[in-house]
Design a protein around this motif. Structure first.
Motif, mmCIF file in Angstrom:
data_model
loop_
_atom_site.group_PDB
_atom_site.id
_atom_site.type_symbol
_atom_site.label_atom_id
_atom_site.label_comp_id
_atom_site.label_asym_id
_atom_site.label_seq_id
_atom_site.Cartn_x
_atom_site.Cartn_y
_atom_site.Cartn_z
ATOM 1 N N TYR A 20 6.056 3.119 4.366
ATOM 2 C CA TYR A 20 5.013 3.289 3.368
ATOM 3 C C TYR A 20 5.573 3.600 1.982
ATOM 4 O O TYR A 20 4.989 3.203 0.979
ATOM 5 N N LEU A 21 6.706 4.242 1.903
ATOM 6 C CA LEU A 21 7.340 4.450 0.596
ATOM 7 C C LEU A 21 7.804 3.125 -0.001
ATOM 8 O O LEU A 21 7.726 2.902 -1.205
ATOM 9 N N ALA A 22 8.284 2.237 0.850
ATOM 10 C CA ALA A 22 8.812 0.954 0.372
ATOM 11 C C ALA A 22 7.724 -0.028 -0.023
ATOM 12 O O ALA A 22 7.904 -0.815 -0.957
ATOM 13 N N VAL A 23 6.591 -0.031 0.689
ATOM 14 C CA VAL A 23 5.615 -1.105 0.481
ATOM 15 C C VAL A 23 4.289 -0.653 -0.118
ATOM 16 O O VAL A 23 3.449 -1.498 -0.429
ATOM 17 N N ARG A 24 4.064 0.615 -0.307
ATOM 18 C CA ARG A 24 2.724 1.085 -0.707
ATOM 19 C C ARG A 24 2.251 0.519 -2.044
ATOM 20 O O ARG A 24 1.066 0.282 -2.230
ATOM 21 N N ASP A 25 3.155 0.300 -2.991
ATOM 22 C CA ASP A 25 2.732 -0.201 -4.299
ATOM 23 C C ASP A 25 2.540 -1.716 -4.311
ATOM 24 O O ASP A 25 1.612 -2.220 -4.938
ATOM 25 N N ARG A 26 3.413 -2.434 -3.636
ATOM 26 C CA ARG A 26 3.369 -3.896 -3.681
ATOM 27 C C ARG A 26 2.504 -4.515 -2.594
ATOM 28 O O ARG A 26 1.904 -5.566 -2.790
ATOM 29 N N TYR A 27 2.497 -3.909 -1.411
ATOM 30 C CA TYR A 27 1.769 -4.475 -0.269
ATOM 31 C C TYR A 27 0.953 -3.377 0.426
ATOM 32 O O TYR A 27 1.217 -3.025 1.574
ATOM 33 N N PRO A 28 -0.052 -2.825 -0.240
ATOM 34 C CA PRO A 28 -0.769 -1.676 0.326
ATOM 35 C C PRO A 28 -1.550 -1.983 1.605
ATOM 36 O O PRO A 28 -1.835 -1.085 2.380
ATOM 37 N N SER A 29 -1.882 -3.248 1.846
ATOM 38 C CA SER A 29 -2.655 -3.561 3.052
ATOM 39 C C SER A 29 -1.783 -3.973 4.234
ATOM 40 O O SER A 29 -2.298 -4.288 5.305
ATOM 41 N N ALA A 30 -0.456 -3.962 4.084
ATOM 42 C CA ALA A 30 0.447 -4.253 5.204
ATOM 43 C C ALA A 30 0.677 -2.940 5.962
ATOM 44 O O ALA A 30 1.199 -1.976 5.422
ATOM 45 N N LEU A 31 0.266 -2.932 7.225
ATOM 46 C CA LEU A 31 0.259 -1.698 8.009
ATOM 47 C C LEU A 31 1.130 -1.805 9.257
ATOM 48 O O LEU A 31 1.372 -2.897 9.768
ATOM 49 N N VAL A 32 1.563 -0.646 9.760
ATOM 50 C CA VAL A 32 2.328 -0.559 11.022
ATOM 51 C C VAL A 32 1.654 0.483 11.928
ATOM 52 O O VAL A 32 2.182 1.549 12.169
ATOM 53 N N PRO A 33 0.469 0.152 12.484
ATOM 54 C CA PRO A 33 -0.322 1.162 13.169
ATOM 55 C C PRO A 33 -0.055 1.365 14.663
ATOM 56 O O PRO A 33 -0.298 2.440 15.185
ATOM 57 N N ASP A 34 0.412 0.360 15.363
ATOM 58 C CA ASP A 34 0.425 0.418 16.826
ATOM 59 C C ASP A 34 1.848 0.438 17.381
ATOM 60 O O ASP A 34 2.362 -0.570 17.852
#
Length: 147
Positions: A20-34
């Protein structure tokens, strides 16, 4: 076994925080939930998660290139990409645990078909009229001058 459970929890928390530190600004909707726990081929513990959401492919590539993970233990390995049937996997090893983040190998989107154009004679590559139309135009000009 408590050491293994602690290593799994610590590794997962580190990976999620780094993601989330790496992608939160550029790709906020890319998630790793499961996240899932398993065993790698060599018997080492394995954490695996599918990256989902808009921009998942680009986010995983950005994550691996930005590389915010701290690897300080013996046997730790930097992230590498592997291509498996149907998926692209970013895999690394830390704290004795293998971590895999992956996304589906997306097929290339076919190019849109060109719109249908009305039928007429195209201009030549030089921008000049085709020979038949030029001759007709020239003949009309001379016919007009003679009259």
């Amino acid at each position: 076994m408590p050491e293994l459970a602690e290593a799994l929890i610590e590794t997962k928390l580190s990976a999620v925080r780094s993601w989330y530190l790496a992608v939160r600004d550029r790709y906020p909707s890319a998630l790793v939930p499961d996240w899932r726990v398993g065993t790698a081929e060599g018997g080492a513990p394995l954490l695996t998660v599918q990256v989902i959401g808009q921009g998942a492919q680009e986010a995983l590539h950005h994550f691996a290139s930005a590389y915010p993970l701290v690897l300080g233990n013996a046997g730790d390995l930097r992230p590498v990409f592997e291509y498996r049937p149907g998926r692209v996997v970013c895999v690394w090893r830390t704290n004795g645990v293998w971590v895999e983040m992956w996304h589906h190998d997306l097929p290339a989107v076919p190019a849109p078909s060109p719109a249908l154009m009305p039928r007429h004679r195209p201009l030549s590559p030089s921008g000049r009229l085709p020979l038949g139309q030029r001759l007709t135009t020239i003949r009309r000009q001379y016919a007009t001058k003679e009259n």
